[in-house]
Design an enzyme around this catalytic site. Sequence first.
Site, PDB file in Angstrom:
ATOM      1  N   ASP A 193     -11.322   0.936  -9.334  1.00  0.00           N
ATOM      2  CA  ASP A 193     -10.445   0.846  -8.168  1.00  0.00           C
ATOM      3  C   ASP A 193     -10.972  -0.365  -7.413  1.00  0.00           C
ATOM      4  O   ASP A 193     -12.048  -0.310  -6.812  1.00  0.00           O
ATOM      5  CB  ASP A 193     -10.546   2.106  -7.303  1.00  0.00           C
ATOM      6  CG  ASP A 193      -9.568   2.054  -6.139  1.00  0.00           C
ATOM      7  OD1 ASP A 193      -9.338   0.948  -5.603  1.00  0.00           O
ATOM      8  OD2 ASP A 193      -9.032   3.098  -5.764  1.00  0.00           O
ATOM      9  N   HIS A 194     -10.235  -1.461  -7.466  1.00  0.00           N
ATOM     10  CA  HIS A 194     -10.841  -2.716  -7.011  1.00  0.00           C
ATOM     11  C   HIS A 194     -11.191  -2.679  -5.523  1.00  0.00           C
ATOM     12  O   HIS A 194     -12.003  -3.468  -5.062  1.00  0.00           O
ATOM     13  CB  HIS A 194      -9.973  -3.926  -7.379  1.00  0.00           C
ATOM     14  CG  HIS A 194      -8.744  -4.064  -6.552  1.00  0.00           C
ATOM     15  ND1 HIS A 194      -7.554  -3.487  -6.899  1.00  0.00           N
ATOM     16  CD2 HIS A 194      -8.527  -4.700  -5.392  1.00  0.00           C
ATOM     17  CE1 HIS A 194      -6.658  -3.768  -5.974  1.00  0.00           C
ATOM     18  NE2 HIS A 194      -7.215  -4.503  -5.049  1.00  0.00           N
ATOM     19  N   LYS A 211     -14.790  -4.416  -2.875  1.00  0.00           N
ATOM     20  CA  LYS A 211     -14.730  -5.296  -1.700  1.00  0.00           C
ATOM     21  C   LYS A 211     -15.980  -5.109  -0.856  1.00  0.00           C
ATOM     22  O   LYS A 211     -16.369  -3.980  -0.556  1.00  0.00           O
ATOM     23  CB  LYS A 211     -13.489  -4.961  -0.856  1.00  0.00           C
ATOM     24  CG  LYS A 211     -12.180  -5.346  -1.523  1.00  0.00           C
ATOM     25  CD  LYS A 211     -11.012  -4.963  -0.642  1.00  0.00           C
ATOM     26  CE  LYS A 211      -9.690  -5.183  -1.340  1.00  0.00           C
ATOM     27  NZ  LYS A 211      -9.343  -6.587  -1.511  1.00  0.00           N
ATOM     28  N   HIS A 263      -6.565   3.752  -3.489  1.00  0.00           N
ATOM     29  CA  HIS A 263      -7.286   2.952  -2.499  1.00  0.00           C
ATOM     30  C   HIS A 263      -7.566   3.721  -1.199  1.00  0.00           C
ATOM     31  O   HIS A 263      -8.692   3.739  -0.701  1.00  0.00           O
ATOM     32  CB  HIS A 263      -6.514   1.684  -2.149  1.00  0.00           C
ATOM     33  CG  HIS A 263      -6.111   0.869  -3.337  1.00  0.00           C
ATOM     34  ND1 HIS A 263      -6.889   0.749  -4.462  1.00  0.00           N
ATOM     35  CD2 HIS A 263      -5.009   0.115  -3.581  1.00  0.00           C
ATOM     36  CE1 HIS A 263      -6.287  -0.028  -5.330  1.00  0.00           C
ATOM     37  NE2 HIS A 263      -5.137  -0.419  -4.825  1.00  0.00           N
TER      38      HIS A 263
END
Length: 513
Positions: free
Chosen positions: A204-205, A209, A267
């Site tokens: 889950d990008h 972050k 997200h």
Amino acid sequence: MADTTASSATGLANPLGDELRTTRSVKPCVVVIFGATGDLTKRKLVPSLMGLAKDGLLPPGFAVVGFARRNWTDESFRTELADGVRQFGRPDTPAHFDALADAFTFHQSDFGDRAGYESLKAKLEQIDRQRGTAGNRIFYLATPPSSYSAILQNLAATGLSKETGDHFARVIVEKPFGRDIHTAVALNDQVRAAFHERQVFRIDHYLGKETVQNILALRFANGIFEPLWNEKFVDHVQITVAESIGVGSRGGYFEESGIIRDMIQNHLMQVLTLVAMEPPAAITADAVRDEKVKVLHAIRSFKPEEIDEATVRAQYTRASFGGEDVKGYRDEEGVPKDSVTETYAAVRLEINNWRWAHTPFFLRAGKRLPRRVTEVAITFKQPPHLLFEGGKPLQPNVLLLRIQPDEGVALRFGAKVPGPDVRIRDVRMDFRYGTAFGGETADAYERLLLDSMLGDGTLFARADEVEEAWRIVDSIVNGWKQSKRRPDEHAAGTWGPERADALLGPGRSWRKP
Ligand SMILES: NC(=O)c1ccc[n+]([C@@H]2O[C@H](COP(=O)([O-])OP(=O)(O)OC[C@H]3O[C@@H](n4cnc5c(N)ncnc54)[C@H](OP(=O)(O)O)[C@@H]3O)[C@@H](O)[C@H]2O)c1
């Protein structure tokens, strides 16, 4: 075992010096990308690998094999990737690609063809001998989810998923991870038939972050926030992921998912767990993920009759926005005129534990909202006795975690306006990542690719987290299906439908960043 060094894989200097080096040890390895002729590989994966090369974080023994159906050669594959790195990579990364180009080879096969995996195995063994990759493999599933099953079965059948001795075999699975709890459980079963959970990296990008990881640092590296981080002091929490773009040419895809599956299930739920979790005993993959999943366990599924009270869904309609006349969702290509798929959703979640009882979490995501912004706003309660401004409630204190853009943290509080009267006005203390640390920030995929090479699953979703998030989201989707209420509407370029304001309850309002 080889340590990363400042000029390891490409032999080029690392201009950022030692700052970015990891003290962790990255072993030589081959990354096999399934779906290597696709968009994700060109736009994200290879530019991110070259970002790692630039920062000196790739191991000296390193190679990439692209697996796809198209009749490409090593040469045409490299040309395409070089173009991707030029367009989407960080400054100076094209030189790193040029230095490393011969580490990239193409393997043409259909995902369903067993012979293609046998020949892949032979090719990997040859690369081990030539490039010193030592039998370590990462399989990246950058493909449509409908292909996962064939790839997983073939990796297992050919023994490629097996770890032998101290050689690792890992799999990275892209989102979407299922489309409801049943498909997610079935996919987890398929993954587990080929790989052990410790070998699995569900990406889950958002978790890659820096500012999302900073939530943990802010909470657990400082003594001043955590004593206030509970229902005694926090009135409510707003988590927003807003996009200004519409669905564009992805209308057909979006119609099947809606914003709840596309953004909220993954997200927003991931960010929610980091904000709400208890302190883990250590920053290790299982300690962190144990605490995250407990948050999800504490959120109960909605009953269908609760759904119109606890959620709002809407679609954007045609409007003039950003100097353009933009289409409404139901006029977009690939979207039926009678679509009920939501492009905006707001949800009120209650976390039933000692820390958060009575403090609602409001999650909101949407397309065609006024700005692209991701943030978490922790809104504090009023002081117990109001002394100023004739005892009127003041603007509440807000701790704002800005995830994108303008990454940073801000605190809003009341201060006295200079002058003879005692008047209070809001002011802000602001920390900006860019100003404090300077330099370019690595793409989220860089961090996650590096962690997968290191075997660190802390920033990846575990099977139980994904399933729990689906349990909650499924109850919302089922409620919407049974509800007689159609999605509300809001003009493109506005912050959502009016009914979303009522969701917050008296005295609260949505932030309009
Ligand atoms: N694109 C993004 O920015 C993005 C962002 C987040 C997540 N994702 C996820 O990442 C995954 C990949 O997305 P994408 O946009 O890169 O997809 P894509 O552009 O459609 O690429 C699909 C790839 O799969 C290959 N392929 C499909 N069927 C095959 C078969 N039977 N045998 C061999 N190769 C086959 C295609 O190869 P050929 O064309 O050579 O047949 C192509 O390389 C999806 O799960 C998507 O949801 C993408």
